[in-house]
Design a protein around this motif. Structure first.
Motif, mmCIF file in Angstrom:
data_model
loop_
_atom_site.group_PDB
_atom_site.id
_atom_site.type_symbol
_atom_site.label_atom_id
_atom_site.label_comp_id
_atom_site.label_asym_id
_atom_site.label_seq_id
_atom_site.Cartn_x
_atom_site.Cartn_y
_atom_site.Cartn_z
ATOM 1 N N LEU A 1 0.919 -0.718 0.409
ATOM 2 C CA LEU A 1 -0.438 0.004 0.336
ATOM 3 C C LEU A 1 0.659 1.483 -0.189
ATOM 4 N N ARG B 1 2.085 1.984 -3.353
ATOM 5 C CA ARG B 1 1.651 1.958 -4.331
ATOM 6 C C ARG B 1 1.079 3.921 -4.128
ATOM 7 N N ASN C 1 -7.754 -3.302 2.898
ATOM 8 C CA ASN C 1 -6.606 -4.116 1.713
ATOM 9 C C ASN C 1 -7.123 -5.296 1.220
ATOM 10 N N CYS D 1 -3.970 -3.505 -3.610
ATOM 11 C CA CYS D 1 -3.733 -3.340 -4.499
ATOM 12 C C CYS D 1 -2.987 -3.745 -5.645
ATOM 13 N N LEU E 1 -7.903 2.372 -4.720
ATOM 14 C CA LEU E 1 -6.546 3.087 -4.230
ATOM 15 C C LEU E 1 -6.738 4.806 -4.689
#
Length: 225
Positions: free
Chosen positions: A49, A52, A167, A200, A206
Motif C-alpha cells: 500500500l 502504491r 486491503n 493494491c 486506491l
C-alpha cells in the motif's frame, strides 16, 4: 503486588514515550511536514500500500519514509527503489516502534520542503496502538483475509486511528469475511473513522485513498504555513 509493578512500569514507559513524541511532533510541525503512522498486522499489505501511495503522490509532494521491522531491511529496500528517502529502524525483537527510536533517526533526513513523512510501524495490531510517535494521525491497514472478527478483538488500534484501509478487496470473494460486519464493528469502536476499501493488486479504491491523503498533506501545509 507484581501486577501493580507491571502497571506502574507500563505507565512510566508511556509517559516517557509521550515526552519524546511531543519532541517529534514539534519537529514535524516546525518543518511543516505531515507525519502519518501506518500500522497493521504482518501480511496486511502495508508496504505494498505504501508503494502504491508513493507512486501516486511522489510527483506532487516531497515524501520520506521510516520503516520499522524487527529484523532485515527488506521493506526499506523496496521503498528505496521508488527514489524516496528512507531510513530503516530494526527493533531487534521489539514489537513496535517508540518515539525515541523515531527521534534518533530524524536528523538523517533533509527537511527542506519535506511535505509528508510516513512511518511504517512493525507488523502488529496490538503493541503499536498505544505508542504515540509524534504523528498527526494513525492509519490502520487490515486485509479482508484476516477475518471480520479482528476489529472487535483488537479495538484499541481502531479507536486510536483516523483511517482504516481495508486491503486485498480482490480476495474478498475467496474468504468467508463478512465485510458489512467488519465495518459495523469498526464504526462501533470509532464512529469518526474514515474507511477505504482497496486492492493494491487491481488498483480498486486506491484513487480515493491517495486523493484523501493528498488533501491531508495540502491542509497541513496550509495550516502550518
Amino acid at each position: 503486588m507484581s501486577s501493580q509493578r507491571e502497571i506502574a512500569v507500563m505507565a512510566n514507559l508511556l509517559q516517557n514515550n509521550d515526552i519524546h513524541a511531543e519532541i517529534n511532533r514539534k519537529h514535524f510541525e516546525h518543518n511543516n511536514c505531515l507525519a502519518v503512522n501506518m500500522i497493521g498486522s504482518p501480511g496486511a499489505g502495508k508496504t505494498t500500500l505504501l508503494e502504491r501511495t508513493l507512486s501516486h503522490l511522489k510527483e506532487k509532494h516531497s515524501i520520506a519514509v521510516i520503516e520499522g521491522d524487527i529484523f532485515t531491511s527488506r521493506d526499506a529496500d523496496r521503498i528505496a527503489q521508488h527514489d524516496i528517502p528512507v531510513v530503516q529502524i530494526n527493533t531487534g525483537g521489539g514489537c513496535h516502534l517508540d518515539s525515541k527510536m523515531v527521534e534518533k533517526v530524524l536528523p538523517e533526513f533533509q527537511w527542506d520542503n519535506l511535505d509528508l513523512m510516513i512511518i511504517e510501524n512493525v507488523g502488529n495490531l496490538v503493541c503499536p496502538a498505544d505508542f504515540d510517535l509524534g504523528e498527526e494521525f494513525k492509519v490502520v491497514v487490515l486485509s479482508v483475509v484476516e477475518g471480520d472478527d479482528k476489529p472487535a478483538k483488537y479495538p484499541v488500534i481502531f479507536r486510536n486511528s483516523k483511517v482504516a484501509v481495508l486491503n486485498k478487496m480482490d480476495l474478498l470473494a475467496l474468504v468467508e469475511t463478512d465485510l458489512d460486519a467488519m465495518k459495523k464493528d469498526i464504526f462501533n469502536i470509532n464512529p469518526e473513522i474514515k474507511i477505504f476499501e482497496v486492492s493494491c493488486r487491481t488498483g480498486e479504491g486506491l484513487q480515493e485513498w491517495v486523493q484523501w491523503l493528498d488533501e491531508q498533506v495540502r491542509q497541513a501545509k496550509g495550516k502550518n504555513a
